[in-house]
Design a protein around this motif. Structure first.
Motif, mmCIF file in Angstrom:
data_model
loop_
_atom_site.group_PDB
_atom_site.id
_atom_site.type_symbol
_atom_site.label_atom_id
_atom_site.label_comp_id
_atom_site.label_asym_id
_atom_site.label_seq_id
_atom_site.Cartn_x
_atom_site.Cartn_y
_atom_site.Cartn_z
ATOM 1 N N ILE A 7 -80.321 10.506 -1.681
ATOM 2 C CA ILE A 7 -80.982 10.410 -2.975
ATOM 3 C C ILE A 7 -81.696 9.069 -3.068
ATOM 4 O O ILE A 7 -81.286 8.091 -2.449
ATOM 5 C CB ILE A 7 -79.999 10.570 -4.154
ATOM 6 C CG1 ILE A 7 -78.932 9.483 -4.121
ATOM 7 C CG2 ILE A 7 -79.359 11.939 -4.146
ATOM 8 C CD1 ILE A 7 -78.088 9.421 -5.372
ATOM 9 N N SER A 8 -82.753 9.054 -3.838
ATOM 10 C CA SER A 8 -83.498 7.816 -4.064
ATOM 11 C C SER A 8 -83.221 7.340 -5.479
ATOM 12 O O SER A 8 -83.248 8.133 -6.425
ATOM 13 C CB SER A 8 -85.001 8.060 -3.902
ATOM 14 O OG SER A 8 -85.279 8.473 -2.582
ATOM 15 N N LEU A 13 -80.630 1.334 -10.999
ATOM 16 C CA LEU A 13 -79.551 2.321 -10.861
ATOM 17 C C LEU A 13 -78.700 2.049 -9.636
ATOM 18 O O LEU A 13 -77.483 2.205 -9.669
ATOM 19 C CB LEU A 13 -80.122 3.734 -10.810
ATOM 20 C CG LEU A 13 -80.676 4.284 -12.123
ATOM 21 C CD1 LEU A 13 -81.210 5.699 -11.916
ATOM 22 C CD2 LEU A 13 -79.641 4.261 -13.223
ATOM 23 N N LYS A 14 -79.320 1.638 -8.538
ATOM 24 C CA LYS A 14 -78.550 1.302 -7.338
ATOM 25 C C LYS A 14 -77.606 0.140 -7.620
ATOM 26 O O LYS A 14 -76.436 0.161 -7.226
ATOM 27 C CB LYS A 14 -79.465 0.954 -6.170
ATOM 28 C CG LYS A 14 -78.665 0.667 -4.897
ATOM 29 C CD LYS A 14 -79.536 0.244 -3.759
ATOM 30 C CE LYS A 14 -78.756 -0.039 -2.497
ATOM 31 N NZ LYS A 14 -77.555 -0.838 -2.652
ATOM 32 N N SER A 15 -78.090 -0.856 -8.359
ATOM 33 C CA SER A 15 -77.232 -1.996 -8.724
ATOM 34 C C SER A 15 -76.068 -1.531 -9.580
ATOM 35 O O SER A 15 -74.926 -1.979 -9.403
ATOM 36 C CB SER A 15 -78.038 -3.045 -9.476
ATOM 37 O OG SER A 15 -79.004 -3.613 -8.635
ATOM 38 N N GLY A 25 -62.892 0.395 -7.591
ATOM 39 C CA GLY A 25 -62.132 0.669 -6.382
ATOM 40 C C GLY A 25 -62.602 1.830 -5.538
ATOM 41 O O GLY A 25 -61.832 2.352 -4.726
ATOM 42 N N TYR A 26 -63.830 2.261 -5.714
ATOM 43 C CA TYR A 26 -64.360 3.303 -4.834
ATOM 44 C C TYR A 26 -64.655 2.671 -3.484
ATOM 45 O O TYR A 26 -65.106 1.533 -3.405
ATOM 46 C CB TYR A 26 -65.642 3.913 -5.407
ATOM 47 C CG TYR A 26 -65.423 4.656 -6.703
ATOM 48 C CD1 TYR A 26 -64.887 5.934 -6.706
ATOM 49 C CD2 TYR A 26 -65.757 4.076 -7.917
ATOM 50 C CE1 TYR A 26 -64.689 6.622 -7.896
ATOM 51 C CE2 TYR A 26 -65.563 4.759 -9.108
ATOM 52 C CZ TYR A 26 -65.026 6.009 -9.094
ATOM 53 O OH TYR A 26 -64.823 6.689 -10.262
ATOM 54 N N GLY A 27 -64.406 3.403 -2.426
ATOM 55 C CA GLY A 27 -64.670 2.877 -1.090
ATOM 56 C C GLY A 27 -66.153 2.823 -0.770
ATOM 57 O O GLY A 27 -66.615 1.920 -0.077
ATOM 58 N N THR A 28 -66.883 3.795 -1.282
ATOM 59 C CA THR A 28 -68.316 3.888 -0.994
ATOM 60 C C THR A 28 -69.039 4.444 -2.212
ATOM 61 O O THR A 28 -68.418 5.015 -3.121
ATOM 62 C CB THR A 28 -68.600 4.836 0.185
ATOM 63 O OG1 THR A 28 -68.202 6.167 -0.186
ATOM 64 C CG2 THR A 28 -67.870 4.409 1.460
ATOM 65 N N SER A 29 -70.343 4.313 -2.202
ATOM 66 C CA SER A 29 -71.135 4.904 -3.275
ATOM 67 C C SER A 29 -71.025 6.431 -3.235
ATOM 68 O O SER A 29 -71.101 7.093 -4.275
ATOM 69 C CB SER A 29 -72.591 4.449 -3.193
ATOM 70 O OG SER A 29 -73.150 4.773 -1.948
#
Length: 80
Positions: A7-8, A13-15, A25-29
């Motif tokens: 997704i772009s 939003l990425k920040s 505490g999520y390991g990844t996005s």
């Protein structure tokens, strides 16, 4: 098996996603996005249940006597 979806996002939003990953505490996005999708699925499921209930025929009132009957039934079953 998991498939990949790219997704772009605009930088803002990425920040935001990166902050959520770090703060909660999520390991990844990807984990964060999966959690958002699961919550959305749950919300839609609940909405459908509410709509089904709203369109169903009326039943007897749910009042103090109704809940007392439920408590009595549970208590009698527990005594067995």
């Amino acid at each position: 098996m998991m498939t990949t979806m790219n997704i772009s996002l605009p930088e803002a939003l990425k920040s935001f996603v990166d902050q959520q990953v770090a703060q909660h505490g999520y390991g990844t996005s990807s984990e964060y996005m999966r959690e958002l999708i699961r919550k959305d699925q749950d919300r839609q499921h609940l909405r459908n249940l509410l709509l089904d209930g709203a369109s169903s025929p009326a039943t007897a009132p749910v009042d103090a006597a109704y809940f007392q009957e439920l408590r009595d039934r549970v208590t009698s079953r527990a005594a067995l």
